[in-house]
Design a protein around this motif. Structure first.
Motif, PDB file in Angstrom:
ATOM      1  N   LEU A 135      25.623  -9.581 -30.266  1.00  0.00           N
ATOM      2  CA  LEU A 135      25.760 -11.031 -30.276  1.00  0.00           C
ATOM      3  C   LEU A 135      25.441 -11.598 -28.901  1.00  0.00           C
ATOM      4  N   LEU A 136      24.474 -12.505 -28.855  1.00  0.00           N
ATOM      5  CA  LEU A 136      24.165 -13.242 -27.637  1.00  0.00           C
ATOM      6  C   LEU A 136      24.719 -14.661 -27.768  1.00  0.00           C
ATOM      7  N   GLU A 137      25.340 -15.150 -26.711  1.00  0.00           N
ATOM      8  CA  GLU A 137      25.880 -16.507 -26.711  1.00  0.00           C
ATOM      9  C   GLU A 137      25.418 -17.222 -25.444  1.00  0.00           C
ATOM     10  N   TRP A 138      25.020 -18.453 -25.581  1.00  0.00           N
ATOM     11  CA  TRP A 138      24.532 -19.207 -24.448  1.00  0.00           C
ATOM     12  C   TRP A 138      24.768 -20.689 -24.696  1.00  0.00           C
ATOM     13  N   ARG A 139      24.529 -21.483 -23.680  1.00  0.00           N
ATOM     14  CA  ARG A 139      24.571 -22.933 -23.835  1.00  0.00           C
ATOM     15  C   ARG A 139      23.287 -23.497 -23.250  1.00  0.00           C
ATOM     16  N   LEU A 140      22.880 -24.616 -23.826  1.00  0.00           N
ATOM     17  CA  LEU A 140      21.620 -25.214 -23.405  1.00  0.00           C
ATOM     18  C   LEU A 140      21.663 -26.715 -23.617  1.00  0.00           C
ATOM     19  N   THR A 141      20.708 -27.401 -23.010  1.00  0.00           N
ATOM     20  CA  THR A 141      20.520 -28.811 -23.293  1.00  0.00           C
ATOM     21  C   THR A 141      19.516 -28.937 -24.428  1.00  0.00           C
ATOM     22  N   PRO A 153      11.517 -29.468 -19.188  1.00  0.00           N
ATOM     23  CA  PRO A 153      12.222 -28.238 -19.578  1.00  0.00           C
ATOM     24  C   PRO A 153      13.650 -28.516 -20.009  1.00  0.00           C
ATOM     25  N   PHE A 154      14.166 -27.650 -20.862  1.00  0.00           N
ATOM     26  CA  PHE A 154      15.599 -27.703 -21.133  1.00  0.00           C
ATOM     27  C   PHE A 154      16.298 -26.678 -20.242  1.00  0.00           C
ATOM     28  N   LEU A 155      17.574 -26.906 -20.011  1.00  0.00           N
ATOM     29  CA  LEU A 155      18.375 -26.030 -19.161  1.00  0.00           C
ATOM     30  C   LEU A 155      19.123 -25.034 -20.028  1.00  0.00           C
ATOM     31  N   ILE A 156      19.257 -23.805 -19.530  1.00  0.00           N
ATOM     32  CA  ILE A 156      19.948 -22.766 -20.290  1.00  0.00           C
ATOM     33  C   ILE A 156      20.858 -21.962 -19.370  1.00  0.00           C
ATOM     34  N   ASP A 157      21.992 -21.571 -19.905  1.00  0.00           N
ATOM     35  CA  ASP A 157      22.966 -20.763 -19.179  1.00  0.00           C
ATOM     36  C   ASP A 157      23.414 -19.646 -20.111  1.00  0.00           C
ATOM     37  N   TRP A 158      23.132 -18.397 -19.736  1.00  0.00           N
ATOM     38  CA  TRP A 158      23.433 -17.255 -20.594  1.00  0.00           C
ATOM     39  C   TRP A 158      24.872 -16.767 -20.447  1.00  0.00           C
ATOM     40  N   GLY A 159      25.621 -17.331 -19.531  1.00  0.00           N
ATOM     41  CA  GLY A 159      27.022 -16.956 -19.396  1.00  0.00           C
ATOM     42  C   GLY A 159      27.209 -15.467 -19.193  1.00  0.00           C
ATOM     43  N   GLU A 160      28.044 -14.858 -20.021  1.00  0.00           N
ATOM     44  CA  GLU A 160      28.346 -13.430 -19.912  1.00  0.00           C
ATOM     45  C   GLU A 160      27.409 -12.562 -20.733  1.00  0.00           C
ATOM     46  N   SER A 161      26.507 -13.165 -21.514  1.00  0.00           N
ATOM     47  CA  SER A 161      25.590 -12.388 -22.350  1.00  0.00           C
ATOM     48  C   SER A 161      24.481 -11.765 -21.511  1.00  0.00           C
TER      49      SER A 161
END
Length: 222
Positions: A135-141, A153-161
């Motif tokens: 399982l991959l989890e991330w947040r993005l705009t 571009p959109f912004l992405i943050d992969w956190g702990e993944s």
């Protein structure tokens, strides 16, 4: 000689959309000699992806950058309104649709964009299972329609993944990347706010992304 400084240091990935995923992967392989590997599905979103690593010459070893080929998932129903993420339902062949950056301070860049009036949409939490069930989890705009036809571009943050590029993907070389804009100066201001001030933006008649990819079987240029 290619000017590698025009490839943004915060580049996370490029996204190619296709009307049919398997056919798109086959066409990419025909043109570059590299076959993308299965990435995973986006449950409830109607899409799936396949991935190829990007290896800009001169970048440090282990740089996390990749290419996503995104298309309709034949094992899912399309959303009720018929639209797919990143306007994938509008793709005609291989379409360089948009790109993502991973700024070091995701929330700070989001706050800065709000302050400066840059319309990035909203911040969303996302997830998918990889082909091996991870399982991959991330947040993005996310915004629809895509701002400036996908050139913002959109912004992405992969956190702990784990980052998808850590999976030992087959790769192509990213030789060039730039943005065409009817107002390149305004585009550069937005890029600076988002954290991609080192991206190359040039004047053009419309919003358009340009990239040149080289694989062992040939060159693919958008």
């Amino acid at each position: 000689m290619d000017d590698l400084s025009t490839i943004p240091a915060n580049l996370d990935h490029l996204i190619i959309t296709v009307p049919e995923l398997e056919a798109g992967v086959a066409e990419f392989e025909r043109l570059t000699g590299v076959r993308a590997v299965a990435g995973g599905r986006h449950p409830g979103r109607g899409t799936a992806n396949c991935l190829v690593g990007l290896a800009p010459a001169g970048w440090p070893a282990g740089a996390h950058t990749y290419l996503e080929i995104l298309g309709p998932d034949p094992q899912q129903e399309a959303p009720a309104d018929g639209t797919l993420p990143l306007d994938a339902h509008l793709a005609e062949g291989l379409t360089l649709q948009t790109w993502a950056i991973h700024p070091h301070a995701f929330l700070a860049k989001v706050a800065g964009a709000n302050t400066e009036g840059v319309d990035f949409g909203e911040v969303r939490d996302m997830s998918r299972e990889t082909a091996d069930g991870t399982l991959l989890e991330w947040r993005l705009t996310s915004r629809s329609p895509l701002p400036d036809k996908g050139t913002q571009p959109f912004l992405i943050d992969w956190g702990e993944s784990s980052h998808p590029a850590e999976a030992g993907l087959p790769s192509v070389e990213l030789e060039e990347f730039s943005i065409e804009s009817p107002d390149a100066a305004a585009t550069r201001r937005v890029l600076a706010v988002l954290g991609a001030e080192d991206a190359q933006a040039v004047d053009g008649t419309d919003h358009r992304l340009h990239a040149r990819l080289r694989g062992p079987g040939g060159v693919l240029e958008f």
